[in-house]
Design a protein around this motif. Structure first.
Motif, PDB file in Angstrom:
ATOM      1  N   ARG A 126      60.517  17.360  51.801  1.00 47.84           N
ATOM      2  CA  ARG A 126      60.107  18.292  52.855  1.00 47.84           C
ATOM      3  C   ARG A 126      59.363  17.580  53.976  1.00 47.84           C
ATOM      4  N   VAL A 127      58.534  16.616  53.639  1.00 45.06           N
ATOM      5  CA  VAL A 127      57.817  15.849  54.663  1.00 45.06           C
ATOM      6  C   VAL A 127      58.816  15.241  55.645  1.00 45.06           C
ATOM      7  N   ALA A 128      59.933  14.763  55.124  1.00 41.66           N
ATOM      8  CA  ALA A 128      60.936  14.095  55.957  1.00 41.66           C
ATOM      9  C   ALA A 128      61.846  15.075  56.692  1.00 41.66           C
ATOM     10  N   LYS A 129      62.222  16.174  56.019  1.00 47.16           N
ATOM     11  CA  LYS A 129      63.281  17.025  56.572  1.00 47.16           C
ATOM     12  C   LYS A 129      62.838  18.420  57.017  1.00 47.16           C
ATOM     13  N   LYS A 130      61.837  19.004  56.339  1.00 49.06           N
ATOM     14  CA  LYS A 130      61.404  20.369  56.673  1.00 49.06           C
ATOM     15  C   LYS A 130      59.881  20.462  56.603  1.00 49.06           C
ATOM     16  N   PRO A 131      59.179  19.732  57.496  1.00 46.81           N
ATOM     17  CA  PRO A 131      57.718  19.673  57.383  1.00 46.81           C
ATOM     18  C   PRO A 131      56.990  20.945  57.821  1.00 46.81           C
ATOM     19  N   ALA A 132      57.682  21.837  58.528  1.00 52.35           N
ATOM     20  CA  ALA A 132      57.022  23.054  59.015  1.00 52.35           C
ATOM     21  C   ALA A 132      56.391  23.825  57.854  1.00 52.35           C
ATOM     22  N   GLY A 133      55.106  24.142  57.993  1.00 49.20           N
ATOM     23  CA  GLY A 133      54.414  24.902  56.960  1.00 49.20           C
ATOM     24  C   GLY A 133      53.693  24.047  55.935  1.00 49.20           C
ATOM     25  N   LEU A 134      53.958  22.737  55.929  1.00 49.09           N
ATOM     26  CA  LEU A 134      53.255  21.843  55.001  1.00 49.09           C
ATOM     27  C   LEU A 134      51.885  21.481  55.566  1.00 49.09           C
ATOM     28  N   GLY A 138      46.082  18.174  53.981  1.00 50.33           N
ATOM     29  CA  GLY A 138      45.771  18.528  52.596  1.00 50.33           C
ATOM     30  C   GLY A 138      46.457  17.598  51.609  1.00 50.33           C
ATOM     31  N   LEU A 139      47.705  17.254  51.896  1.00 45.60           N
ATOM     32  CA  LEU A 139      48.424  16.311  51.035  1.00 45.60           C
ATOM     33  C   LEU A 139      47.737  14.948  51.030  1.00 45.60           C
ATOM     34  N   LEU A 140      47.301  14.501  52.205  1.00 40.52           N
ATOM     35  CA  LEU A 140      46.606  13.219  52.287  1.00 40.52           C
ATOM     36  C   LEU A 140      45.275  13.266  51.536  1.00 40.52           C
ATOM     37  N   ASP A 141      44.611  14.423  51.568  1.00 41.62           N
ATOM     38  CA  ASP A 141      43.363  14.583  50.804  1.00 41.62           C
ATOM     39  C   ASP A 141      43.617  14.373  49.308  1.00 41.62           C
ATOM     40  N   VAL A 142      44.675  15.011  48.791  1.00 37.54           N
ATOM     41  CA  VAL A 142      44.998  14.903  47.362  1.00 37.54           C
ATOM     42  C   VAL A 142      45.388  13.465  47.013  1.00 37.54           C
ATOM     43  N   ILE A 143      46.229  12.866  47.855  1.00 38.57           N
ATOM     44  CA  ILE A 143      46.651  11.482  47.616  1.00 38.57           C
ATOM     45  C   ILE A 143      45.444  10.547  47.599  1.00 38.57           C
ATOM     46  N   GLU A 144      44.565  10.727  48.556  1.00 34.15           N
ATOM     47  CA  GLU A 144      43.385   9.858  48.649  1.00 34.15           C
ATOM     48  C   GLU A 144      42.498   9.997  47.415  1.00 34.15           C
ATOM     49  N   ALA A 145      42.396  11.217  46.901  1.00 36.74           N
ATOM     50  CA  ALA A 145      41.511  11.469  45.764  1.00 36.74           C
ATOM     51  C   ALA A 145      42.125  11.093  44.420  1.00 36.74           C
ATOM     52  N   GLU A 146      43.456  11.212  44.293  1.00 38.81           N
ATOM     53  CA  GLU A 146      44.062  11.149  42.960  1.00 38.81           C
ATOM     54  C   GLU A 146      45.050  10.009  42.722  1.00 38.81           C
ATOM     55  N   MET A 147      45.609   9.410  43.780  1.00 34.85           N
ATOM     56  CA  MET A 147      46.710   8.461  43.571  1.00 34.85           C
ATOM     57  C   MET A 147      46.275   7.199  42.837  1.00 34.85           C
ATOM     58  N   CYS A 161      55.300   9.709  49.023  1.00 34.69           N
ATOM     59  CA  CYS A 161      54.927  10.782  49.935  1.00 34.69           C
ATOM     60  C   CYS A 161      53.978  10.262  51.019  1.00 34.69           C
ATOM     61  N   LEU A 162      53.004   9.460  50.621  1.00 34.99           N
ATOM     62  CA  LEU A 162      52.074   8.858  51.581  1.00 34.99           C
ATOM     63  C   LEU A 162      52.832   8.058  52.637  1.00 34.99           C
ATOM     64  N   ALA A 163      53.760   7.216  52.185  1.00 35.07           N
ATOM     65  CA  ALA A 163      54.538   6.410  53.119  1.00 35.07           C
ATOM     66  C   ALA A 163      55.369   7.288  54.049  1.00 35.07           C
ATOM     67  N   GLN A 164      55.978   8.334  53.498  1.00 35.98           N
ATOM     68  CA  GLN A 164      56.832   9.204  54.311  1.00 35.98           C
ATOM     69  C   GLN A 164      56.029   9.932  55.385  1.00 35.98           C
ATOM     70  N   ILE A 165      54.822  10.358  55.030  1.00 34.89           N
ATOM     71  CA  ILE A 165      53.958  10.991  56.034  1.00 34.89           C
ATOM     72  C   ILE A 165      53.685  10.009  57.173  1.00 34.89           C
ATOM     73  N   HIS A 172      49.633  11.531  62.018  1.00 35.44           N
ATOM     74  CA  HIS A 172      48.958  11.294  60.735  1.00 35.44           C
ATOM     75  C   HIS A 172      49.086   9.835  60.289  1.00 35.44           C
ATOM     76  N   ARG A 173      49.716   9.018  61.133  1.00 35.05           N
ATOM     77  CA  ARG A 173      50.027   7.645  60.720  1.00 35.05           C
ATOM     78  C   ARG A 173      48.775   6.801  60.478  1.00 35.05           C
ATOM     79  N   ALA A 174      47.812   6.900  61.376  1.00 39.20           N
ATOM     80  CA  ALA A 174      46.604   6.081  61.237  1.00 39.20           C
ATOM     81  C   ALA A 174      45.879   6.390  59.928  1.00 39.20           C
ATOM     82  N   ARG A 175      45.801   7.681  59.597  1.00 36.52           N
ATOM     83  CA  ARG A 175      45.117   8.025  58.349  1.00 36.52           C
ATOM     84  C   ARG A 175      45.932   7.575  57.138  1.00 36.52           C
TER      85      ARG A 175
END
Length: 214
Positions: A126-134, A138-147, A161-165, A172-175
């Motif tokens: 979805r990040v790559a093809k249908k990001p609307a509504g994502l 929030g995804l970066l928050d979870v990745i940062e905390a849990e990956m 997912c992090l790379a795709q974002i 969102h690239r810098a973060r």
């Protein structure tokens, strides 16, 4: 099943077992067999029910992805414990299913890390093809905390997912780069010459550079 047994090669099985898979069938020959059989949904269900990994891979090639119910796909994913069967189920079947979004949300929150990794794989799609509504922040928050401490397969899916974002969303690239650099997940992963490293900052920079240079 007899034909699949005849295709089993001990050398291929030995290589696959190093990656957690338990079959010895050349995938090119498996695809040729699937091409001959064409789409057969009931045969696919019967092949899946055998529990044999080669048969399950063949099932995923001859099935009709949209014919599976939501609960049926959930059960199948939980039964798919080897990496190749798991990956093909998600990529060849679930991504084409009308239940993909519902399963993405449910699986992402599942306590089983292998199931959760499927949710993250669908999120990456979805990040790559249908990001609307994502909620990308929030995804970066979870990745940062849990990956950093996630089990291998879940960590790999979150890292993708992090790379795709970072690749697809310039805002969102810098973060994404900063998160990858701080966590250093897969930084030392052995990468063959000519291949892109799975380390997210290297992956992001390489793909953006290729795209900008095209």
């Amino acid at each position: 099943m007899a034909e699949l047994a005849g295709l089993d090669d001990p050398r291929i099985r030995a290589v696959n077992e190093k990656h957690g898979d338990d079959h010895g069938v050349n995938l090119g020959k498996l695809r040729a067999l699937a091409k001959r059989l064409k789409t057969q949904q009931e045969l696919a269900r019967e092949l899946w029910a055998t529990g044999d990994s080669a048969a399950r891979l063949l099932a995923l090639l001859v099935c009709r992805p949209k014919a599976f119910g939501r609960d049926e796909l959930d059960v199948m994913l939980r039964e798919a414990r080897t990496p190749k069967v798991h990956d093909w189920l998600v990529n060849y079947v679930v991504k084409k299913s009308p239940h993909a979004e519902e399963l993405r949300v449910a699986w992402s929150a599942d306590p089983d890390p292998v199931v959760a990794s499927a949710g993250w794989a669908l999120t990456t799609e979805r990040v790559a093809k249908k990001p609307a509504g994502l909620d990308l922040d929030g995804l970066l928050d979870v990745i940062e905390a849990e990956m950093k401490d996630a089990p291998d397969r879940l960590q790999w899916a979150m890292n993708h997912c992090l790379a795709q974002i970072g690749i697809e969303h310039a805002g969102h690239r810098a973060r994404a780069l900063a998160v990858g650099e701080r966590l250093e997940v897969l930084k030392d992963y052995p990468t063959p010459p000519g291949c892109t490293s799975p380390y997210a900052p290297a992956w992001i920079n390489e793909m953006v550079s290729r795209r900008d240079g095209a």
